[in-house]
Design a protein around this motif. Structure first.
Motif, PDB file in Angstrom:
ATOM      1  N   ALA A 119      45.569  35.299  48.839  1.00 17.90           N
ATOM      2  CA  ALA A 119      45.880  34.125  48.013  1.00 17.90           C
ATOM      3  C   ALA A 119      44.752  33.869  47.020  1.00 17.90           C
ATOM      4  O   ALA A 119      45.003  33.544  45.847  1.00 17.90           O
ATOM      5  N   VAL A 120      43.511  34.033  47.473  1.00 18.91           N
ATOM      6  CA  VAL A 120      42.359  33.851  46.577  1.00 18.91           C
ATOM      7  C   VAL A 120      42.442  34.853  45.433  1.00 18.91           C
ATOM      8  O   VAL A 120      42.270  34.503  44.256  1.00 18.91           O
ATOM      9  N   HIS A 121      42.714  36.108  45.776  1.00 20.88           N
ATOM     10  CA  HIS A 121      42.793  37.166  44.768  1.00 20.88           C
ATOM     11  C   HIS A 121      43.879  36.860  43.738  1.00 20.88           C
ATOM     12  O   HIS A 121      43.667  36.998  42.524  1.00 20.88           O
ATOM     13  N   MET A 122      45.041  36.446  44.235  1.00 19.74           N
ATOM     14  CA  MET A 122      46.157  36.142  43.328  1.00 19.74           C
ATOM     15  C   MET A 122      45.838  34.971  42.414  1.00 19.74           C
ATOM     16  O   MET A 122      46.080  35.004  41.213  1.00 19.74           O
ATOM     17  N   ARG A 123      45.308  33.927  42.994  1.00 22.46           N
ATOM     18  CA  ARG A 123      44.969  32.727  42.212  1.00 22.46           C
ATOM     19  C   ARG A 123      43.905  33.038  41.159  1.00 22.46           C
ATOM     20  O   ARG A 123      43.973  32.574  40.024  1.00 22.46           O
ATOM     21  N   LEU A 124      42.940  33.857  41.560  1.00 23.40           N
ATOM     22  CA  LEU A 124      41.864  34.241  40.647  1.00 23.40           C
ATOM     23  C   LEU A 124      42.419  35.048  39.472  1.00 23.40           C
ATOM     24  O   LEU A 124      42.102  34.774  38.301  1.00 23.40           O
ATOM     25  N   SER A 125      43.285  36.016  39.775  1.00 23.53           N
ATOM     26  CA  SER A 125      43.872  36.853  38.715  1.00 23.53           C
ATOM     27  C   SER A 125      44.710  36.011  37.760  1.00 23.53           C
ATOM     28  O   SER A 125      44.619  36.165  36.534  1.00 23.53           O
ATOM     29  N   ARG A 126      45.491  35.110  38.332  1.00 26.23           N
ATOM     30  CA  ARG A 126      46.356  34.270  37.508  1.00 26.23           C
ATOM     31  C   ARG A 126      45.529  33.354  36.598  1.00 26.23           C
ATOM     32  O   ARG A 126      45.834  33.196  35.415  1.00 26.23           O
ATOM     33  N   ALA A 127      44.469  32.774  37.153  1.00 27.51           N
ATOM     34  CA  ALA A 127      43.621  31.878  36.354  1.00 27.51           C
ATOM     35  C   ALA A 127      42.923  32.644  35.239  1.00 27.51           C
ATOM     36  O   ALA A 127      42.834  32.165  34.097  1.00 27.51           O
ATOM     37  N   ARG A 128      42.446  33.838  35.551  1.00 36.13           N
ATOM     38  CA  ARG A 128      41.764  34.652  34.532  1.00 36.13           C
ATOM     39  C   ARG A 128      42.736  35.043  33.423  1.00 36.13           C
ATOM     40  O   ARG A 128      42.395  35.024  32.237  1.00 36.13           O
ATOM     41  N   GLN A 129      43.950  35.422  33.825  1.00 36.77           N
ATOM     42  CA  GLN A 129      44.958  35.806  32.850  1.00 36.77           C
ATOM     43  C   GLN A 129      45.292  34.635  31.926  1.00 36.77           C
ATOM     44  O   GLN A 129      45.402  34.781  30.707  1.00 36.77           O
ATOM     45  N   ARG A 130      45.452  33.502  32.530  1.00 35.34           N
ATOM     46  CA  ARG A 130      45.782  32.300  31.763  1.00 35.34           C
ATOM     47  C   ARG A 130      44.675  31.988  30.752  1.00 35.34           C
ATOM     48  O   ARG A 130      44.944  31.681  29.591  1.00 35.34           O
ATOM     49  N   LEU A 131      43.436  32.087  31.222  1.00 38.53           N
ATOM     50  CA  LEU A 131      42.309  31.824  30.325  1.00 38.53           C
ATOM     51  C   LEU A 131      42.238  32.860  29.218  1.00 38.53           C
ATOM     52  O   LEU A 131      41.969  32.522  28.051  1.00 38.53           O
ATOM     53  N   ALA A 132      42.498  34.111  29.549  1.00 38.82           N
ATOM     54  CA  ALA A 132      42.486  35.167  28.528  1.00 38.82           C
ATOM     55  C   ALA A 132      43.554  34.876  27.468  1.00 38.82           C
ATOM     56  O   ALA A 132      43.290  34.999  26.261  1.00 38.82           O
ATOM     57  N   ASP A 133      44.737  34.453  27.894  1.00 40.19           N
ATOM     58  CA  ASP A 133      45.816  34.121  26.947  1.00 40.19           C
ATOM     59  C   ASP A 133      45.416  32.979  26.030  1.00 40.19           C
ATOM     60  O   ASP A 133      45.611  33.038  24.819  1.00 40.19           O
ATOM     61  N   ARG A 134      44.870  31.946  26.631  1.00 46.50           N
ATOM     62  CA  ARG A 134      44.506  30.761  25.830  1.00 46.50           C
ATOM     63  C   ARG A 134      43.383  31.070  24.857  1.00 46.50           C
ATOM     64  O   ARG A 134      43.402  30.626  23.715  1.00 46.50           O
ATOM     65  N   LEU A 135      42.408  31.829  25.333  1.00 41.09           N
ATOM     66  CA  LEU A 135      41.285  32.167  24.453  1.00 41.09           C
ATOM     67  C   LEU A 135      41.759  33.072  23.328  1.00 41.09           C
ATOM     68  O   LEU A 135      41.285  32.987  22.188  1.00 41.09           O
ATOM     69  N   THR A 136      42.734  33.944  23.609  1.00 40.86           N
ATOM     70  CA  THR A 136      43.296  34.812  22.567  1.00 40.86           C
ATOM     71  C   THR A 136      44.056  33.966  21.542  1.00 40.86           C
ATOM     72  O   THR A 136      43.894  34.149  20.335  1.00 40.86           O
ATOM     73  N   GLU A 137      44.858  33.030  22.046  1.00 44.59           N
ATOM     74  CA  GLU A 137      45.617  32.147  21.152  1.00 44.59           C
ATOM     75  C   GLU A 137      44.691  31.405  20.200  1.00 44.59           C
ATOM     76  O   GLU A 137      45.002  31.203  19.035  1.00 44.59           O
ATOM     77  N   ASN A 138      43.553  30.968  20.740  1.00 50.35           N
ATOM     78  CA  ASN A 138      42.623  30.177  19.931  1.00 50.35           C
ATOM     79  C   ASN A 138      41.607  31.037  19.185  1.00 50.35           C
ATOM     80  O   ASN A 138      40.698  30.504  18.544  1.00 50.35           O
ATOM     81  N   GLY A 139      41.765  32.350  19.299  1.00 45.74           N
ATOM     82  CA  GLY A 139      40.888  33.263  18.564  1.00 45.74           C
ATOM     83  C   GLY A 139      39.446  33.174  18.993  1.00 45.74           C
ATOM     84  O   GLY A 139      38.534  33.373  18.193  1.00 45.74           O
ATOM     85  N   VAL A 140      39.248  32.866  20.254  1.00 43.95           N
ATOM     86  CA  VAL A 140      37.876  32.742  20.761  1.00 43.95           C
ATOM     87  C   VAL A 140      37.438  34.052  21.382  1.00 43.95           C
ATOM     88  O   VAL A 140      38.170  34.660  22.158  1.00 43.95           O
ATOM     89  N   ARG A 141      36.276  34.497  21.003  1.00 44.62           N
ATOM     90  CA  ARG A 141      35.691  35.684  21.632  1.00 44.62           C
ATOM     91  C   ARG A 141      34.265  35.329  22.040  1.00 44.62           C
ATOM     92  O   ARG A 141      33.653  34.418  21.495  1.00 44.62           O
ATOM     93  N   GLU A 142      33.821  36.076  22.993  1.00 42.40           N
ATOM     94  CA  GLU A 142      32.471  35.795  23.485  1.00 42.40           C
ATOM     95  C   GLU A 142      31.433  36.065  22.417  1.00 42.40           C
ATOM     96  O   GLU A 142      31.484  37.075  21.716  1.00 42.40           O
ATOM     97  N   THR A 143      30.500  35.142  22.278  1.00 42.53           N
ATOM     98  CA  THR A 143      29.409  35.334  21.333  1.00 42.53           C
ATOM     99  C   THR A 143      28.422  36.330  21.932  1.00 42.53           C
ATOM    100  O   THR A 143      27.980  36.135  23.065  1.00 42.53           O
ATOM    101  N   PRO A 144      28.107  37.384  21.190  1.00 41.71           N
ATOM    102  CA  PRO A 144      27.192  38.371  21.780  1.00 41.71           C
ATOM    103  C   PRO A 144      25.800  37.768  21.977  1.00 41.71           C
ATOM    104  O   PRO A 144      25.377  36.925  21.257  1.00 41.71           O
TER     105      PRO A 144
END
Lengths: 181, 109
Positions: free
Chosen positions: A156-181
């Motif tokens: 359950a931890v693994h699934m929740r973690l993957s889902r949260a990361r995916q969601r964050l990746a989607d949102r950050l992509t939508e907002n055009g946010v990338r990590e500052t080097p």
């Protein structure tokens, strides 16, 4: 009932603090996403722990870690009813996504914006998901250890973690946010 | 649109959460947690206080009993105070006409 130590020493308390304080902080932080509040809750939890140890005829604490985490969770919930929150006062850290660092103004602004978005996304997650993410990224705990602390299934931890990361990746992509080097 | 990769999310989240953690980590607040430095209460003081309280209560009880005996107005043998006064002769030696009062009965209002 487990026998109570005769005289709890500050050194033993210090050791328990070193061992568990970060976990206590992480659970409190996951609830409010505020470092100052989390620190207050952490200190209050340890203060209560010490007082509990001092009570001669009180019930012995069998599992210090479980006791501390439970108290921290309760304190975090009770915080919602406290005068500090009722009065609408927020720690400066809540207003600003990031405390001042030595980086330049542009970089700081970009980071502030990105961290502000992360905070907004974290607020949308369930409390358990926030606890998993905080333990994973703040304390670098693996899935098994997170499952043990939260008393839930490792899958359950693994699934929740993957889902949260995916969601964050989607949102950050939508907002055009990338990590500052 | 450039897709944000999972490893980038990991880096961003690590950066975010690490920035939130207190640095340096606060020490255990032993000043708050330390046992009270107040001098312990002397062992006999509580007993002494209880004895003083008991003596005060006894003094009050016996004082009340002694005083009530001294100011007793109700005569013995089941005679009420009213009857007692009625049986006493007046200034001219005559008895007063006082209606008989029945015991334990409520008077009409």
């Amino acid at each position: 009932m487990k026998s109570r130590p005769k005289d709890p020493r500050p050194a033993e308390f210090e050791e328990l603090y070193q061992r568990h304080s970060r976990e206590v902080w992480a659970l409190a932080y996951a609830r409010w996403l505020n470092a100052d509040i989390a620190q207050d809750i952490m200190q209050e939890a340890f203060l209560r722990f010490w007082k509990q140890l001092q009570i001669k005829d009180g019930e012995a604490i069998v599992n210090a870690r479980a006791w501390l985490l439970r108290v921290a969770r309760n304190l975090a919930e009770d915080y919602a009813k406290s005068a500090f929150r009722r009065n609408g006062t927020q720690a400066p850290q809540t207003m600003n996504a990031l405390e001042g660092r030595d980086s330049g103004p542009l970089e700081t602004m970009e980071k502030d914006e990105m961290f502000g978005q992360i905070r907004a996304e974290l607020n949308e997650l369930s409390p358990t998901d926030r606890e998993i993410l905080t333990l994973r990224y703040a304390l670098e705990y693996d899935t098994a250890k997170i499952a043990e602390i939260l008393d839930i299934n490792a899958t359950a931890v693994h699934m929740r973690l993957s889902r949260a990361r995916q969601r964050l990746a989607d949102r950050l992509t939508e907002n055009g946010v990338r990590e500052t080097p | 649109m450039n897709r944000v990769q999972q490893n980038e999310v990991d880096a961003v989240l690590t950066g975010f959460f690490k920035s939130q953690m207190p640095s340096p980590w606060p020490k255990a607040n032993l000043e708050l947690a330390a046992p009270s430095t107040r001098a312990p209460r002397a062992g006999g003081s509580l007993t002494h206080a209880r004895l003083v309280l008991a003596a005060s209560v006894l003094f009050l009880v016996f004082g009340f009993l002694g005083m009530s005996k001294h100011f007793q107005t109700e005569p013995q043998d089941g005679v009420t105070a009213v009857e007692h006064i009625a049986n006493k002769p007046g200034p001219n030696g005559a008895l007063r006409a006082v209606p008989k009062v029945q015991k334990n009965k409520e008077l009409p209002r």
